[in-house]
Design a protein around this motif. Structure first.
Motif, short mmCIF file in Angstrom:
data_model
loop_
_atom_site.label_atom_id
_atom_site.label_comp_id
_atom_site.label_asym_id
_atom_site.label_seq_id
_atom_site.Cartn_x
_atom_site.Cartn_y
_atom_site.Cartn_z
N SER A 186 -1.77 3.91 -1.19
CA SER A 186 -3.00 3.35 -1.78
C SER A 186 -3.84 2.60 -0.75
O SER A 186 -4.55 1.65 -1.11
CB SER A 186 -2.64 2.41 -2.94
N SER A 187 -3.79 3.03 0.50
CA SER A 187 -4.62 2.42 1.54
C SER A 187 -5.05 3.49 2.53
O SER A 187 -4.38 4.52 2.66
CB SER A 187 -3.85 1.32 2.28
N ASP A 231 -11.03 -0.73 -3.64
CA ASP A 231 -10.37 -1.83 -2.95
C ASP A 231 -11.42 -2.81 -2.41
O ASP A 231 -12.23 -2.45 -1.56
CB ASP A 231 -9.53 -1.27 -1.79
N PRO A 254 0.79 -1.24 0.00
CA PRO A 254 0.00 0.00 0.00
C PRO A 254 0.82 1.28 0.00
O PRO A 254 0.28 2.36 -0.19
CB PRO A 254 -0.82 -0.11 1.29
#
Length: 507
Positions: free
Chosen positions: A98-99, A409, A83
């Protein structure tokens, strides 16, 4: 596999090299000693404990892996490496989160170290010290501008004062659309014009565009604003190799400044006119307040430019995506229509009634989850070396938060590629940036979007008005299921093909 889910989404958006960044071979030969130096730096300079990422190529680093849709390519790389990833763009270090966990640390926990702004070289000009959005640091000038805008333009009191003006512009939009019955309507153009006139009245006290004949003092303003954004964020060798910045090899900085000056000329006479009348008249619009506070024309110009670029593109693209999703999902559209029919007592949307429309608001949230207007937010830069998720973020690194990836996600969202507004009903998830799995406008740090209140208000009232008064369909009996939903990446995430519809008036 999650990567397979992404592949379903990007059929025609496979990451390809930045063809625009390819320099003539002769130029590379002339600059070979410099590139050799950069190569040594990348491969032999110790960067301890950086987040993982793909191995960079000589000279170009990972540029070949970013492609024309970086929100998609970096999302795929995050599935392979984690992430929080590191990419090398030339000699520059890029960190991509990306989290929700990584986003929270960057935008909140370590905000004081990571709130500097990475400014593309094309935006470097004598106007840079006056900017709010692209301010390098959160300095005194930035704080005073942000406070002024929040107080005078985006506060609850300011929004209440502006409500009658926004309702007037909505009424003009509806009247114009009624004259287009049976004709193909470009949703983007109608919404953009409505937003421009709303903001131009708040800021300058007058319309810039005419819905009917499209002639006004800012005819072509949309195209000019688009040119500023497109040249400003185009792949630029000067951003990847900063030692070459002064050369402006691709001419993007010169080109961007020319486009900026063209836009500023659109309202130069208005500022001078308001300045001449300032002594004799009371404050009637925001520019009067700025003049009273001693703002120079350059400071007024850049603030106005940022207001129009940030306040029109994001709202317009969100409404266009929302309408596209509603056309594509008939059952969802029917539920919105029924909610409006039963809870709105007239043919006109009153802003105070928006809170009565939970399903409409759920549709807007779902649109922002799937199609965030700024899929990577705006780039941050590390003021000093710090730690994020046990990794080292080096001083000067560029930082992006991929909210497009977070919104799709499957670990966070059930059936993430399906437009399902019901997922937001009965939840506390909001636009305000407190829930890091859903931060379409950033989070509550220093760089949180100050115009969030007016942006959300505009999306709600315009979208509700379009659905309340009109029954929309695709022209030529096109199948809504086959509606083209491909994206075009830029500062905002737009539909590649503009949405064109026809309608029947609902009595």
């Amino acid at each position: 596999m999650y990567i397979a889910i992404y592949n379903l989404q990007i059929n025609n958006h496979i990451a390809t090299p930045f063809k625009e960044t390819t320099m003539p071979f002769s130029v590379f030969l002339l600059l070979a000693p410099l590139f050799l130096f950069f190569l040594i730096r990348i491969y032999f300079k110790p960067n301890k404990n950086l987040p993982p990422g793909p191995r960079p190529w000589p000279v170009i680093g990972n540029l070949h892996q970013v492609g024309k849709n970086p929100h998609v390519s970096t999302a795929i790389l995050a599935q392979q490496h984690g992430p929080l990833i590191t990419l090398h763009l030339g000699t520059q270090v890029l960190i991509v989160a990306s989290s929700p966990e990584a986003a929270m640390v960057i935008l909140k926990s370590q905000d004081r170290f990571l709130s500097s702004r990475f400014v593309p070289n094309a935006f470097h000009s004598h106007y840079l010290p006056y900017t709010l959005i692209w301010s390098l640091d959160c300095d005194e000038n930035w704080r005073s501008l942000r406070t002024l805008c929040r107080t005078e333009m985006f506060s609850v009191k300011a929004l209440e004062t502006q409500s009658s003006l926004r309702e007037e512009k909505l009424a003009q939009m509806i009247e114009f659309l009624c004259s287009k019955k049976g004709q193909v309507v470009n949703i983007e153009e109608v919404v953009f014009t409505t937003m421009i006139n709303t903001l131009s009245n708040i800021f300058f006290g007058k319309d810039f565009l005419d819905l009917k004949d499209k002639h006004g003092i800012a005819s072509g303003l949309k195209e000019k604003l688009f040119k500023i954004l497109s040249s400003g964020v185009a792949p630029n060798v000067s951003d990847f190799f900063p030692v070459l910045q002064r050369l402006d090899l691709q001419g993007l900085r010169k080109q961007t400044l020319r486009h900026i000056n063209e836009v500023l000329k659109s309202w130069d006479d208005i500022i001078n006119e308001r300045r001449s009348a300032a002594i004799a008249k009371e404050e009637q619009c925001f520019v009067d307040h700025l003049i009273k506070d001693g703002f120079s024309n350059d400071r007024i110009n850049i603030l106005a430019l940022e207001l129009f670029t940030a306040g029109t593109d994001t709202t317009t693209s969100t409404i266009e995506w929302a309408m596209a999703e509603l056309i594509k999902n008939k059952e969802v559209m029917y539920k919105v229509q029924q909610e409006l029919k039963h809870k709105i007592n007239s043919n006109t949307i009153i802003e105070s009634e928006i809170s009565k429309l939970p399903y409409l608001n759920a549709c807007i949230k779902e649109t922002l989850r799937l199609h965030p207007p700024a899929p990577l937010l705006l780039p941050h830069r590390a003021i000093q070396t710090c730690e994020v998720m046990k990794y080292t973020i080096p001083r000067g690194a560029q930082i992006l938060v991929n909210i497009w990836a977070i919104g799709r996600d499957p670990k966070l969202w059930e059936d993430p590629l399906t437009f399902k507004p019901e997922r937001f009903l009965g939840t506390s998830l909001d636009f305000r940036g407190q829930d890091f799995e859903f931060i379409p406008f950033g989070a509550g740090g220093r760089r949180m979007c100050p115009g969030l209140p007016i942006g959300i208000n505009s999306i709600q009232s315009i979208l509700a008005s379009l659905i309340l008064r009109f029954d929309w369909v695709l022209p030529d009996d096109q199948d809504p299921v086959k509606l083209d939903m491909n994206e075009k990446f830029g500062v905002t995430l737009q539909k590649e093909k503009p949405l064109q519809l026809i309608f029947e008036i609902i009595n």
